[in-house]
Design an enzyme around this catalytic site. Structure first.
Site, PDB file in Angstrom:
ATOM      1  CB  THR A   1     -53.524 -44.802  14.124  1.00 28.46           C
ATOM      2  OG1 THR A   1     -52.932 -43.521  13.845  1.00 28.46           O
ATOM      3  CG2 THR A   1     -52.446 -45.861  14.201  1.00 28.46           C
TER       4      THR A   1
ATOM      5  N   GLY B   1     -48.538 -46.305  20.713  1.00 28.68           N
ATOM      6  CA  GLY B   1     -49.131 -46.785  21.963  1.00 28.68           C
ATOM      7  C   GLY B   1     -48.059 -47.582  22.662  1.00 28.68           C
ATOM      8  CG  HIS B   2     -44.588 -46.379  23.242  1.00 29.24           C
ATOM      9  ND1 HIS B   2     -43.451 -45.629  23.126  1.00 29.24           N
ATOM     10  CD2 HIS B   2     -44.937 -46.711  21.974  1.00 29.24           C
ATOM     11  CE1 HIS B   2     -43.133 -45.517  21.847  1.00 29.24           C
ATOM     12  NE2 HIS B   2     -44.031 -46.153  21.122  1.00 29.24           N
TER      13      HIS B   2
ATOM     14  CB  VAL C   1     -38.745 -63.489  30.080  1.00 29.84           C
ATOM     15  CG1 VAL C   1     -37.545 -63.945  29.278  1.00 29.84           C
ATOM     16  CG2 VAL C   1     -38.302 -62.918  31.436  1.00 29.84           C
ATOM     17  N   GLY C   2     -41.473 -61.024  29.864  1.00 30.75           N
ATOM     18  CA  GLY C   2     -42.799 -60.742  30.420  1.00 30.75           C
ATOM     19  C   GLY C   2     -43.049 -59.259  30.352  1.00 30.75           C
TER      20      GLY C   2
ATOM     21  N   GLY D   1     -42.229 -53.428  21.979  1.00 23.89           N
ATOM     22  CA  GLY D   1     -42.040 -53.382  23.428  1.00 23.89           C
ATOM     23  C   GLY D   1     -41.113 -52.227  23.812  1.00 23.89           C
ATOM     24  CE  LYS D   2     -41.638 -48.303  19.357  1.00 27.39           C
ATOM     25  NZ  LYS D   2     -42.476 -49.413  18.863  1.00 27.39           N
TER      26      LYS D   2
ATOM     27  CG  ASP E   1     -47.470 -52.203  18.203  1.00 24.29           C
ATOM     28  OD1 ASP E   1     -47.448 -51.097  18.768  1.00 24.29           O
ATOM     29  OD2 ASP E   1     -48.293 -52.501  17.316  1.00 24.29           O
TER      30      ASP E   1
ATOM     31  CB  THR F   1     -53.129 -46.474  18.959  1.00 22.83           C
ATOM     32  OG1 THR F   1     -51.898 -46.234  19.638  1.00 22.83           O
ATOM     33  CG2 THR F   1     -53.693 -45.151  18.486  1.00 22.83           C
ATOM     34  CB  THR F   2     -56.578 -48.792  16.297  1.00 19.11           C
ATOM     35  OG1 THR F   2     -55.673 -49.879  16.074  1.00 19.11           O
ATOM     36  CG2 THR F   2     -55.982 -47.508  15.760  1.00 19.11           C
ATOM     37  N   GLY F   3     -56.958 -50.811  19.029  1.00 16.92           N
ATOM     38  CA  GLY F   3     -57.599 -52.059  19.468  1.00 16.92           C
ATOM     39  C   GLY F   3     -57.663 -53.124  18.382  1.00 16.92           C
TER      40      GLY F   3
ATOM     41  CD  GLN G   1     -45.014 -44.254  14.883  1.00 20.19           C
ATOM     42  OE1 GLN G   1     -44.240 -43.321  14.794  1.00 20.19           O
ATOM     43  NE2 GLN G   1     -46.028 -44.240  15.726  1.00 20.19           N
TER      44      GLN G   1
ATOM     45  CG  LEU H   1     -37.496 -65.957  24.630  1.00 20.50           C
ATOM     46  CD1 LEU H   1     -37.213 -66.134  23.147  1.00 20.50           C
ATOM     47  CD2 LEU H   1     -36.190 -66.088  25.421  1.00 20.50           C
TER      48      LEU H   1
HETATM   49  P1  GDP Z   1     -44.369 -50.493  21.879  1.00 22.63           P
HETATM   50  O1  GDP Z   1     -45.312 -49.745  20.993  1.00 22.63           O
HETATM   51  O2  GDP Z   1     -43.130 -50.898  21.154  1.00 22.63           O
HETATM   52  O3  GDP Z   1     -44.072 -49.782  23.164  1.00 22.63           O
HETATM   53  O4  GDP Z   1     -45.117 -51.855  22.262  1.00 22.63           O
HETATM   54  P2  GDP Z   1     -46.656 -52.015  22.723  1.00 22.63           P
HETATM   55  O5  GDP Z   1     -46.798 -51.537  24.109  1.00 22.63           O
HETATM   56  O6  GDP Z   1     -47.562 -51.462  21.684  1.00 22.63           O
HETATM   57  O7  GDP Z   1     -46.821 -53.588  22.591  1.00 22.63           O
HETATM   58  C1  GDP Z   1     -46.056 -54.456  23.337  1.00 22.63           C
HETATM   59  C2  GDP Z   1     -46.994 -55.306  24.194  1.00 22.63           C
HETATM   60  O8  GDP Z   1     -46.277 -56.415  24.684  1.00 22.63           O
HETATM   61  C3  GDP Z   1     -47.539 -54.599  25.412  1.00 22.63           C
HETATM   62  O9  GDP Z   1     -48.790 -55.142  25.735  1.00 22.63           O
HETATM   63  C4  GDP Z   1     -46.508 -54.932  26.495  1.00 22.63           C
HETATM   64  O10 GDP Z   1     -47.049 -54.883  27.806  1.00 22.63           O
HETATM   65  C5  GDP Z   1     -46.177 -56.341  26.118  1.00 22.63           C
HETATM   66  N1  GDP Z   1     -44.813 -56.805  26.413  1.00 22.63           N
HETATM   67  C6  GDP Z   1     -43.639 -56.110  26.366  1.00 22.63           C
HETATM   68  N2  GDP Z   1     -42.609 -56.935  26.605  1.00 22.63           N
HETATM   69  C7  GDP Z   1     -43.137 -58.159  26.807  1.00 22.63           C
HETATM   70  C8  GDP Z   1     -42.583 -59.434  27.075  1.00 22.63           C
HETATM   71  O11 GDP Z   1     -41.377 -59.639  27.143  1.00 22.63           O
HETATM   72  N3  GDP Z   1     -43.462 -60.481  27.196  1.00 22.63           N
HETATM   73  C9  GDP Z   1     -44.814 -60.341  27.091  1.00 22.63           C
HETATM   74  N4  GDP Z   1     -45.579 -61.397  27.221  1.00 22.63           N
HETATM   75  N5  GDP Z   1     -45.365 -59.137  26.855  1.00 22.63           N
HETATM   76  C10 GDP Z   1     -44.534 -58.086  26.687  1.00 22.63           C
HETATM   77  P1  IMO Z   2     -45.822 -47.847  18.263  1.00 20.99           P
HETATM   78  O1  IMO Z   2     -45.005 -46.643  18.629  1.00 20.99           O
HETATM   79  C1  IMO Z   2     -47.709 -50.265  15.166  1.00 20.99           C
HETATM   80  C2  IMO Z   2     -49.088 -48.143  11.591  1.00 20.99           C
HETATM   81  C3  IMO Z   2     -50.589 -48.068  11.351  1.00 20.99           C
HETATM   82  C4  IMO Z   2     -50.597 -48.049   9.830  1.00 20.99           C
HETATM   83  C5  IMO Z   2     -49.373 -47.200   9.491  1.00 20.99           C
HETATM   84  C6  IMO Z   2     -49.683 -45.738   9.220  1.00 20.99           C
HETATM   85  O2  IMO Z   2     -46.841 -48.204  19.267  1.00 20.99           O
HETATM   86  O3  IMO Z   2     -44.941 -48.981  17.874  1.00 20.99           O
HETATM   87  P2  IMO Z   2     -50.352 -43.688  10.787  1.00 20.99           P
HETATM   88  O4  IMO Z   2     -51.538 -43.479  11.663  1.00 20.99           O
HETATM   89  O5  IMO Z   2     -49.052 -43.598  11.492  1.00 20.99           O
HETATM   90  O6  IMO Z   2     -50.380 -42.834   9.547  1.00 20.99           O
HETATM   91  O7  IMO Z   2     -50.509 -45.200  10.251  1.00 20.99           O
HETATM   92  O8  IMO Z   2     -48.526 -47.282  10.607  1.00 20.99           O
HETATM   93  N1  IMO Z   2     -48.645 -47.638  12.913  1.00 20.99           N
HETATM   94  C7  IMO Z   2     -48.240 -48.432  13.914  1.00 20.99           C
HETATM   95  N2  IMO Z   2     -48.203 -49.782  14.016  1.00 20.99           N
HETATM   96  N3  IMO Z   2     -47.233 -49.502  16.168  1.00 20.99           N
HETATM   97  C8  IMO Z   2     -47.241 -48.151  16.069  1.00 20.99           C
HETATM   98  O9  IMO Z   2     -46.645 -47.354  16.987  1.00 20.99           O
HETATM   99  C9  IMO Z   2     -47.792 -47.562  14.918  1.00 20.99           C
HETATM  100  N4  IMO Z   2     -47.966 -46.289  14.509  1.00 20.99           N
HETATM  101  C10 IMO Z   2     -48.467 -46.351  13.278  1.00 20.99           C
HETATM  102  O10 IMO Z   2     -51.235 -49.206  11.864  1.00 20.99           O
HETATM  103  O11 IMO Z   2     -50.370 -49.327   9.327  1.00 20.99           O
HETATM  104 MG    MG Z   3     -47.309 -49.841  20.376  1.00 19.20          MG
END
Ligand code: GDP
Ligand code: IMO
Ligand code: MG
Length: 429
Positions: A128, A40-41, A415-416, A15-16, A13, A301-303, A224, A333
Site C-alpha cells: 500500500t 481500510g475498514h 447481507v449489506g 468486512g471486519k 477486506d 486505502t489505495t483505490g 488485514q 452474501l
Molecule cells: P475490512 O477491511 O475487512 O474492514 O473491509 P473493507 O471495508 O475494506 O471492505 C469491505 C467492503 O464491503 C466495504 O465497502 C463495506 O462497506 C462493504 N460491506 C461489508 N459488508 C457487506 C455486505 O454484507 N454486503 C455488501 N454489499 N457490502 C458489504
Molecule cells: P484491511 O485491514 C487488503 C495488502 C497489500 C499488499 C500486501 C502488503 O483493510 O483488510 P503492506 O502495505 O501491508 O506492506 O502491503 O498486503 N494489504 C491489504 N489488502 N486489505 C488490507 O487491510 C490490506 N493491508 C495490506 O495490498 O498486497
Molecule cells: Mg479493508
C-alpha cells in the site's frame, strides 16, 4: 472473560470494520492489535460512510474505549488527520488511547516502502506504500525504531532521531539516490504531533486486562487477513505483521487464555489486492459482476480494483485451523444475489493429485487448479432479510455448505454494508 478476536480469514477486506462496529454496540472496548494505515475498514451507518485506517471501528459509539495496541505501527500525521476528519463529522474521540509500546511510522518509512518496490520488477509485493514493512523492519532490527513512549519524551526523541536519520540518509542516498531527510525539519514537525498525541498515550495492556478481568466485553479488531500474515500467509506477498488470532495476544499484551472467542470474518466469495497467486480468481464478466454493483470491490486505502474470485474452501479451512476460529461471520452474501449459479472451490488439483491443505510453496499454489462444485443461486434481493430462516432455501444451502467445508459454525451473516443489514444466526454475545 468475554473477549473476542475479530480476524480476517482471506486476503483482507472481508468486512471486519462493519462487523466490529456492529458488535461494538454492546462492547466496552475495541482494540486494534497489528498493522497500521495499510488497513481500510468501512463502517456505514444511515447512509453515512466512514473509512477508518488506524482508529478502531468502535469509535462511532461515544462510550466505547478505542485502543491502538502495542502491535500497531502508527503514523502520527495520518492518525491526527483521521482524528480531525472524524471530529469534523461530530465523532467524540475522548475515549481514544495509544499504547506506549506502539511503534511510530516516520516519514522515511513510506519513502523506503515505495523505493523498495520500485527497485524490483518480478518480486514486487504491491504494498500500500504506507511504510508498514520498513516500520516493522526497524522494530525487529531494533536499531532504528521509535516507540510512542520515546516519541513523546522530547529530549530522548531529538537525540534518537539524529542518529536514526543519519543512518536512513546514508541508505537513501547511497542505495536509492534519494536526497534524504533533514533531521531538524522532521523534529520540528513531529514534536508537534507528539504534543498533540501525548495525552492519549498510556500502558494500554493494563486497560485491556482490567476490562477483561472485570467481565466487560472487549473486541480485538484484526486488520488485514490470514493470507496476509507474515508467518501463515502467501509469503512473500503478505503484510509484515500477524493478523492471525495469535497476534491478538502479543499485539495487545493480554494472555491468550483471556480471549474467549475467535470470530473469523469471511466473504461469501474471495478478493485480493496486490500481487501473488489466487487460485479461484475470475476474469471477464463474472469478475466484473463481483467487483462492480453491490460488491464495490475497490481498495479503501489505495483505490485499486480488487481481484475477485469464487469462495475457496481450502483457504477457509486453513484459516479456521490457524486462527482456531470458534465461529464464522459470512459477509457480502447479497453480492451473489444476481448469479444463476455459484461455484465453490472444494480442493486444489496439483499435478493430478488433490491437495487437502493449503501449500506453503507459492510455486505449487500457482500451479493449483481449483476443483469446483456448482450450486444454484437464489436470484433475489436479500438485503432486507433479518431472520436466518427467511433466507431463500438456495442461500441457506450455500451458507451451510460453506460452514461444512470450513469446519466451523456460522454466527452472523452480513447481507449489506449498513450496520443493520445483518442476520444473527447465533449471537456472539
Ligand atoms: P475490512 O477491511 O475487512 O474492514 O473491509 P473493507 O471495508 O475494506 O471492505 C469491505 C467492503 O464491503 C466495504 O465497502 C463495506 O462497506 C462493504 N460491506 C461489508 N459488508 C457487506 C455486505 O454484507 N454486503 C455488501 N454489499 N457490502 C458489504
Ligand atoms: P484491511 O485491514 C487488503 C495488502 C497489500 C499488499 C500486501 C502488503 O483493510 O483488510 P503492506 O502495505 O501491508 O506492506 O502491503 O498486503 N494489504 C491489504 N489488502 N486489505 C488490507 O487491510 C490490506 N493491508 C495490506 O495490498 O498486497
Ligand atoms: Mg479493508
Amino acid at each position: 472473560m468475554p473477549a473476542v478476536t475479530i480476524v480476517g480469514m482471506q486476503w483482507g477486506d472481508e468486512g471486519k470494520g462493519k462487523i466490529t462496529d456492529l458488535l461494538a454496540s454492546e462492547a466496552e472496548m475495541v482494540v486494534r492489535y497489528q498493522g497500521g494505515n495499510n488497513a481500510g475498514h468501512t463502517v456505514v451507518v444511515n447512509d453515512e460512510e466512514f473509512k477508518l485506517h488506524l482508529i478502531p471501528s468502535g469509535i462511532l459509539y461515544k462510550d466505547v474505549v478505542c485502543v491502538l495496541g502495542n502491535g500497531v505501527v502508527i503514523n502520527p500525521r495520518v492518525l491526527l488527520e483521521e482524528m480531525e476528519g472524524l471530529t469534523k463529522r461530530g465523532i467524540d474521540l475522548s475515549n481514544l488511547r495509544i499504547s506506549d509500546r506502539a511503534q511510530v511510522i516516520m516519514p522515511y518509512h513510506p519513502v523506503l516502502d515505495r523505493l523498495e518496490e520500485e527497485a524490483r520488477t518480478a518480486w514486487r509485493i504491491g504494498t500500500t506504500g504506507k511504510g508498514i514493512g520498513p516500520a516493522y523492519v526497524d522494530k525487529y532490527s531494533r536499531y532504528d525504531a521509535i516507540r510512542f513512549v520515546d516519541f513523546i519524551d522530547e529530549d530522548y526523541f531529538r537525540e534518537r532521531l539524529k542518529e536514526v536519520v543519519e543512518v536512513k540518509n546514508r541508505v537513501l542516498k547511497k542505495v536509492y539516490n534519494h536526497p534524504g531527510f533533514d533531521c531538524e525539519e522532521i523534529f520540528e514537525e513531529y514534536r508537534e504531533y507528539a504534543k498533540a498525541l501525548r495525552p492519549l498515550v498510556t500502558d494500554t495492556s493494563l486497560l485491556v486486562y482490567d476490562a477483561i478481568k472485570a467481565g466487560r466485553k472487549v473486541l480485538l479488531e484484526g486488520a488485514q487477513g490470514t493470507l496476509l500474515d507474515i508467518d501463515h500467509g502467501t509469503f512473500p506477498f503478505v503484510s509484515s505483521s500477524n493478523p492471525t488470532a495469535g497476534g491478538a495476544s502479543a499485539g495487545t499484551g493480554v494472555g491468550p487464555t483471556m480471549i474467549e472467542q475467535v470470530a473469523g470474518v469471511i466473504k461469501a466469495y474471495t478478493t485480493r489486492v496486490g500481487e501473488g497467486p489466487f487460485p479461484t480468481e475470475l476474469s471477464g464478466d463474472e469478475a466484473k459482476c463481483l467487483r462492480e454493483g453491490r460488491g464495490r470491490e475497490y481498495g479503501v486505502t489505495t483505490g485499486r480494483p480488487r481481484r475477485c474470485g469464487w469462495f475457496d474452501a481450502v483457504i477457509a479451512r486453513y484459516a479456521a485451523r490457524i486462527n482456531g476460529v470458534t465461529s464464522i461471520i459470512i459477509t457480502k452474501l447479497d453480492v451473489l444475489d444476481e448469479f444463476d449459479t455459484i461455484k465453490i472451490c472444494t480442493g486444489y488439483k496439483y499435478r493430478g493429485e488433490i491437495l487437502r491443505d493449503f501449500p506453503a510453496s507459492l510455486r505449487i499454489l500457482a500451479e493449483c487448479e481449483p476443483v469446483f462444485e456448482e450450486v444454484p443461486g437464489w436470484k433475489q434481493d436479500i438485503t432486507g432479510i433479518r431472520d436466518y430462516d427467511a433466507l431463500p432455501t438456495e442461500a441457506k444451502r450455500y451458507l451451510e455448505r460453506l460452514a461444512e467445508l470450513t469446519g466451523a459454525p456460522i454466527s452472523l451473516v452480513s447481507v449489506g454494508w449498513e450496520r443493520e443489514d445483518t442476520i444473527v444466526k447465533t449471537p456472539i454475545w
